[in-house]
Design an enzyme around this catalytic site. Structure first.
Site, short mmCIF file in Angstrom:
data_model
loop_
_atom_site.label_atom_id
_atom_site.label_comp_id
_atom_site.label_asym_id
_atom_site.label_seq_id
_atom_site.Cartn_x
_atom_site.Cartn_y
_atom_site.Cartn_z
N ASP A 98 0.85 -1.20 0.00
CA ASP A 98 0.00 0.00 0.00
C ASP A 98 0.88 1.25 0.00
O ASP A 98 1.81 1.34 0.82
CB ASP A 98 -0.90 -0.03 1.24
CG ASP A 98 -2.09 0.92 1.15
OD1 ASP A 98 -1.92 2.04 0.64
OD2 ASP A 98 -3.20 0.53 1.59
N HIS A 100 -0.44 4.52 0.04
CA HIS A 100 -1.13 5.71 0.54
C HIS A 100 -0.52 6.18 1.86
O HIS A 100 -0.49 5.43 2.82
CB HIS A 100 -2.62 5.40 0.73
CG HIS A 100 -3.30 5.05 -0.54
ND1 HIS A 100 -3.38 3.76 -0.99
CD2 HIS A 100 -3.92 5.82 -1.47
CE1 HIS A 100 -4.03 3.74 -2.15
NE2 HIS A 100 -4.37 4.98 -2.48
N SER A 151 -5.45 -4.25 2.01
CA SER A 151 -4.60 -3.94 3.17
C SER A 151 -5.25 -4.39 4.47
O SER A 151 -4.55 -4.66 5.46
CB SER A 151 -4.33 -2.44 3.25
OG SER A 151 -3.61 -2.03 2.11
CO1 B1M Z 1 -5.59 5.52 -4.25
N1 B1M Z 1 -7.20 4.46 -3.85
N2 B1M Z 1 -4.95 4.07 -5.35
N3 B1M Z 1 -4.13 6.72 -4.66
N4 B1M Z 1 -6.55 6.84 -3.42
C1 B1M Z 1 -8.13 5.06 -2.82
C2 B1M Z 1 -7.79 4.55 -1.42
C3 B1M Z 1 -9.53 4.52 -3.34
C4 B1M Z 1 -10.59 4.35 -2.23
C5 B1M Z 1 -10.03 5.45 -4.45
C6 B1M Z 1 -11.37 5.06 -5.01
O1 B1M Z 1 -11.47 4.11 -5.75
N5 B1M Z 1 -12.40 5.78 -4.69
C7 B1M Z 1 -9.10 3.15 -4.01
C8 B1M Z 1 -9.11 1.91 -3.10
C9 B1M Z 1 -10.22 0.96 -3.47
C10 B1M Z 1 -10.14 -0.36 -2.77
O2 B1M Z 1 -9.18 -0.82 -2.25
N6 B1M Z 1 -11.28 -1.00 -2.79
C11 B1M Z 1 -7.71 3.47 -4.49
C12 B1M Z 1 -7.03 2.76 -5.50
C13 B1M Z 1 -7.83 1.71 -6.22
C14 B1M Z 1 -5.69 3.02 -5.83
C15 B1M Z 1 -4.80 2.24 -6.84
C16 B1M Z 1 -4.95 0.71 -6.81
C17 B1M Z 1 -5.10 2.80 -8.23
C18 B1M Z 1 -4.39 2.12 -9.36
O3 B1M Z 1 -3.19 2.02 -9.40
N7 B1M Z 1 -5.17 1.65 -10.30
C19 B1M Z 1 -3.39 2.69 -6.41
C20 B1M Z 1 -2.87 1.77 -5.29
C21 B1M Z 1 -1.41 1.73 -5.20
C22 B1M Z 1 -0.98 0.93 -3.98
O4 B1M Z 1 -1.24 1.32 -2.86
N8 B1M Z 1 -0.34 -0.20 -4.22
C23 B1M Z 1 -3.68 4.04 -5.83
C24 B1M Z 1 -2.77 5.09 -5.85
C25 B1M Z 1 -3.03 6.36 -5.35
C26 B1M Z 1 -2.10 7.57 -5.54
C27 B1M Z 1 -0.61 7.20 -5.52
C28 B1M Z 1 -2.43 8.23 -6.85
C29 B1M Z 1 -2.59 8.50 -4.38
C30 B1M Z 1 -1.81 8.31 -3.06
C31 B1M Z 1 -0.71 9.31 -2.84
C32 B1M Z 1 -0.14 9.23 -1.45
O5 B1M Z 1 -0.77 8.85 -0.48
N9 B1M Z 1 1.10 9.59 -1.38
C33 B1M Z 1 -4.01 8.00 -4.14
C34 B1M Z 1 -5.01 8.74 -3.46
C35 B1M Z 1 -4.66 10.16 -3.11
C36 B1M Z 1 -6.28 8.18 -3.13
C37 B1M Z 1 -7.51 8.87 -2.51
C38 B1M Z 1 -8.18 9.65 -3.62
C39 B1M Z 1 -7.28 9.80 -1.33
C40 B1M Z 1 -6.51 9.19 -0.16
C41 B1M Z 1 -6.08 10.26 0.82
O6 B1M Z 1 -4.94 10.68 0.84
N10 B1M Z 1 -7.05 10.78 1.60
C42 B1M Z 1 -8.34 7.60 -2.02
C43 B1M Z 1 -9.83 7.85 -1.95
C44 B1M Z 1 -10.36 7.89 -0.53
O7 B1M Z 1 -9.71 7.58 0.42
N11 B1M Z 1 -11.62 8.22 -0.43
C45 B1M Z 1 -7.78 6.51 -2.83
C46 B1M Z 1 -6.79 11.82 2.58
C47 B1M Z 1 -6.22 11.17 3.88
C48 B1M Z 1 -5.95 12.23 4.93
O8 B1M Z 1 -7.19 10.28 4.37
O9 B1M Z 1 -5.60 8.31 4.35
O10 B1M Z 1 -8.07 7.99 4.86
P1 B1M Z 1 -6.87 8.83 4.92
O11 B1M Z 1 -6.50 9.11 6.45
C49 B1M Z 1 -7.46 9.51 7.40
C50 B1M Z 1 -8.09 8.36 8.17
O12 B1M Z 1 -8.29 7.20 7.40
C51 B1M Z 1 -7.16 8.18 9.34
O13 B1M Z 1 -6.67 9.47 9.61
C52 B1M Z 1 -6.74 10.30 8.43
C53 B1M Z 1 -7.52 11.56 8.76
O14 B1M Z 1 -7.15 12.18 9.93
N12 B1M Z 1 -6.02 7.28 9.25
C54 B1M Z 1 -5.44 6.79 10.37
C55 B1M Z 1 -5.33 6.80 8.20
N13 B1M Z 1 -4.34 6.02 8.60
C56 B1M Z 1 -4.38 5.99 9.94
C57 B1M Z 1 -3.57 5.30 10.86
C58 B1M Z 1 -3.87 5.45 12.22
C59 B1M Z 1 -4.92 6.28 12.63
C60 B1M Z 1 -5.72 6.94 11.73
O15 B1M Z 1 -3.18 4.85 13.17
C61 B1M Z 1 -2.17 3.95 12.82
#
Ligand code: B1M
Length: 215
Positions: A98, A100, A151
């Site tokens: 992963d 992200h 994940s």
């Molecule tokens: Co990706 N991606 N992505 N992506 N991406 C998602 C996660 C996805 C939901 C988008 C969608 O389809 N709507 C989807 C997953 C679907 C699934 O698994 N069913 C997805 C996909 C499919 C993919 C790829 C597979 C795409 C592809 O290649 N075809 C690929 C995966 C690569 C891999 O991981 N092997 C991929 C790639 C990417 C980018 C590289 C382009 C980029 C990431 C860049 C980076 O992180 N450096 C990216 C992004 C930006 C997203 C979305 C749009 C936004 C994620 C984000 O940063 N959110 C995402 C859509 C979504 O999440 N709705 C998506 C903002 C961030 C602050 O939120 O990380 O949730 P989040 O963190 C929150 C809480 O969750 C929590 O605290 C934060 C807020 O305070 N939290 C924790 C998180 N971790 C925590 C740990 C803790 C405590 C709290 O304690 C340990």
């Protein structure tokens, strides 16, 4: 667009031109953390929805993520910091497979700004690396982040590995990321884990869990 709307739109458009000026302007009226939580994350939410529904292509998502990171890096020095360091140590990683890391890095910022040491291992971390870091740094807790559905299974396997190594009771575990739910973590995973595993919906809940671990 009004300033805060414009900031949100910059994330959606992946547009960093003039970003820093807008952030500095916004900082005059609003705390840095509120700008992240209310305006920037709202933009990221839209990006996720657009991508999920096929209306945005991956390179544009990447651009949005870069702008988000630049914005958070600019705001970070403006966030409130607790004086007392050394309250405890958290080893933090995005799990194997992963990439992200925006959410994980927010957890790092919030937890370390509140007096904890955070060992941030980065992305795609195998469980062996997480365990090694926890042992080397005498961590008080392990935090794993992951956004992909797959994940959640990696996290489960990692917990099983901690069981096998007899380390489950040594390290309380906190899990976060969009694909998890509270009941999956605190019911299903807790049931098979020999120690305690908790869900953090956001970075603040992560901080509160650290506080609970150290209490
Ligand atoms: Co990706 N991606 N992505 N992506 N991406 C998602 C996660 C996805 C939901 C988008 C969608 O389809 N709507 C989807 C997953 C679907 C699934 O698994 N069913 C997805 C996909 C499919 C993919 C790829 C597979 C795409 C592809 O290649 N075809 C690929 C995966 C690569 C891999 O991981 N092997 C991929 C790639 C990417 C980018 C590289 C382009 C980029 C990431 C860049 C980076 O992180 N450096 C990216 C992004 C930006 C997203 C979305 C749009 C936004 C994620 C984000 O940063 N959110 C995402 C859509 C979504 O999440 N709705 C998506 C903002 C961030 C602050 O939120 O990380 O949730 P989040 O963190 C929150 C809480 O969750 C929590 O605290 C934060 C807020 O305070 N939290 C924790 C998180 N971790 C925590 C740990 C803790 C405590 C709290 O304690 C340990």
């Amino acid at each position: 667009l009004p300033l805060l709307e414009r900031l949100k739109q910059r994330i959606i458009d992946g547009n960093a031109k003039g970003l820093v000026d807008d952030l500095d302007e916004a900082l005059k009226d609003k705390p840095a953390l509120d700008i992240v939580n209310e305006d920037l994350l709202a933009g990221m939410q839209v990006v996720g929805d657009l991508f999920g529904s096929g209306r945005m292509q991956l390179p544009f998502v990447l651009q949005s993520a870069e702008v988000m990171k630049t914005a958070v890096a600019h705001l970070e020095p403006h966030m409130e910091k607790a004086d007392a360091a050394g309250k405890g140590t958290l080893v933090l990683a995005t799990v194997k497979g992963d990439v992200h890391d925006i959410g994980k890095n927010l957890v790092d910022i919030i937890v370390s700004n509140n007096g904890y040491s955070v060992v941030n291992l980065g992305i795609k971390q195998p469980v062996q690396a997480i365990i090694e870091a926890a042992e080397n740094h005498r961590a008080d807790a392990i935090g794993m982040s992951g956004l992909l559905v797959k994940s959640t299974m990696v996290m489960r396997d990692n917990l099983l590995e901690l069981n096998d190594k007899g380390l489950a009771r040594r390290y309380p575990v906190m899990l976060g990321g969009a694909a998890l739910t509270r009941s999956f973590v605190e019911h299903d995973l807790n049931e098979m884990f020999d120690g305690e595993v908790r869900y953090a919906k956001d970075a603040f809940e992560g901080l509160h869990l650290m506080d609970a671990v150290m209490a």
